[in-house]
Design a protein around this motif. Sequence first.
Motif, PDB file in Angstrom:
ATOM      1  N   THR A  77     -11.541 -13.535  71.865  1.00 47.45           N
ATOM      2  CA  THR A  77     -10.804 -13.160  71.874  1.00 47.45           C
ATOM      3  C   THR A  77     -10.788 -11.302  72.771  1.00 47.45           C
ATOM      4  OG1 THR A  77     -10.497 -14.414  70.247  1.00 47.45           O
ATOM      5  CG2 THR A  77      -9.061 -12.256  69.757  1.00 47.45           C
ATOM      6  N   GLU A  78     -10.538 -11.124  73.554  1.00 45.81           N
ATOM      7  CA  GLU A  78     -10.511  -9.290  74.025  1.00 45.81           C
ATOM      8  C   GLU A  78      -9.825  -9.260  72.869  1.00 45.81           C
ATOM      9  OE1 GLU A  78      -8.266  -9.183  77.405  1.00 45.81           O
ATOM     10  OE2 GLU A  78      -9.534 -10.864  78.482  1.00 45.81           O
ATOM     11  N   ALA A  79     -10.327  -7.498  72.276  1.00 48.60           N
ATOM     12  CA  ALA A  79     -10.032  -6.677  71.599  1.00 48.60           C
ATOM     13  C   ALA A  79      -8.602  -6.316  71.102  1.00 48.60           C
ATOM     14  CB  ALA A  79     -10.639  -5.333  71.848  1.00 48.60           C
ATOM     15  N   GLN A  82      -6.635  -9.016  69.679  1.00 51.68           N
ATOM     16  CA  GLN A  82      -7.214  -9.681  68.371  1.00 51.68           C
ATOM     17  C   GLN A  82      -5.853  -8.982  67.197  1.00 51.68           C
ATOM     18  OE1 GLN A  82     -10.762  -7.489  68.169  1.00 51.68           O
ATOM     19  NE2 GLN A  82     -12.077  -8.824  69.043  1.00 51.68           N
ATOM     20  N   TYR A 132     -19.781  -9.991  68.105  1.00 52.05           N
ATOM     21  CA  TYR A 132     -18.294  -9.034  68.212  1.00 52.05           C
ATOM     22  C   TYR A 132     -19.212  -8.345  69.109  1.00 52.05           C
ATOM     23  CZ  TYR A 132     -15.690  -4.858  66.990  1.00 52.05           C
ATOM     24  OH  TYR A 132     -15.165  -3.753  67.334  1.00 52.05           O
ATOM     25  N   LEU A 149     -17.963 -10.211  78.689  1.00 49.02           N
ATOM     26  CA  LEU A 149     -17.585  -9.259  77.261  1.00 49.02           C
ATOM     27  C   LEU A 149     -17.166  -7.859  77.278  1.00 49.02           C
ATOM     28  CD1 LEU A 149     -18.893 -12.479  74.879  1.00 49.02           C
ATOM     29  CD2 LEU A 149     -16.045 -12.173  75.378  1.00 49.02           C
ATOM     30  N   ASP A 153     -14.426  -6.808  72.386  1.00 45.91           N
ATOM     31  CA  ASP A 153     -13.982  -8.277  72.380  1.00 45.91           C
ATOM     32  C   ASP A 153     -15.218  -8.956  71.808  1.00 45.91           C
ATOM     33  OD1 ASP A 153     -12.800  -7.650  74.306  1.00 45.91           O
ATOM     34  OD2 ASP A 153     -13.933  -7.691  76.189  1.00 45.91           O
ATOM     35  N   TYR A 155     -15.993 -13.487  70.104  1.00 49.44           N
ATOM     36  CA  TYR A 155     -16.107 -14.837  70.049  1.00 49.44           C
ATOM     37  C   TYR A 155     -16.092 -15.984  69.361  1.00 49.44           C
ATOM     38  CZ  TYR A 155     -21.184 -14.941  70.100  1.00 49.44           C
ATOM     39  OH  TYR A 155     -22.462 -14.622  69.636  1.00 49.44           O
TER      40      TYR A 155
END
Length: 216
Positions: A77-79, A82, A132, A149, A153, A155
């Motif tokens: 999940t990219e920043a 989120q 993170y 990442l 970012d 995961y």
Amino acid sequence: MPDIGVQLRRARQERGWTLETLSVRSGLSTGFLSQVERDQSTLSIVSLAAICHALDLPMDKLFTTSGPLLRARNRVTEAAAQLRIQIGDSAVAYRYLTPQLPIAPIEELLIAEFPAGVRQEATPHDGEELGYVLAGSLTLWVGEEEHKLAPGDSYRIASREDHRYEAGRSGARILMAVTERFIDAAPAGRAKRARKAPVEQHPTSQRKEPRRHVTH
């Protein structure tokens, strides 16, 4: 949207509950609940969840979000993607690093510090892992998938999946939450018993002479 306090009071009254009833069901004090209903206290996401669960009230009707709550379970999940949640006019906001939180409880929370260019080979383990990126950059491989990442970012992976990491030129600092306990401290009692254990003696030193019977 009406104030959260108004909505919660209405939901409670529709069920015919007193503040005392809601207090017992939510585990929160009547004084705090009274302040919440009058919008005189700031709600945390934990308190809101306790109240909504007690009232069987959908939480997503009571806060604003930066996007839909239900999304596909992405590995990374990219920043910017989120989910951000804000409850009413509270100054506190929450950012979810994954679309869903792991079902298994978090056992350990740690920061992994990777020097520049260091690669960590695949080491499968039980449970799930959430990471993170605090600083630096990291390449994450899961099987044949490759993910780059950057700071911010996150995961989430099933830890049994074949996964490995490689830090970028400036290294990487990763906040990791895992659902498996890696290190268990020895109980104090066990350590004390170990220190007091007797020194092993040679078998001959423990041999007893047979008792002799004297006949009169």
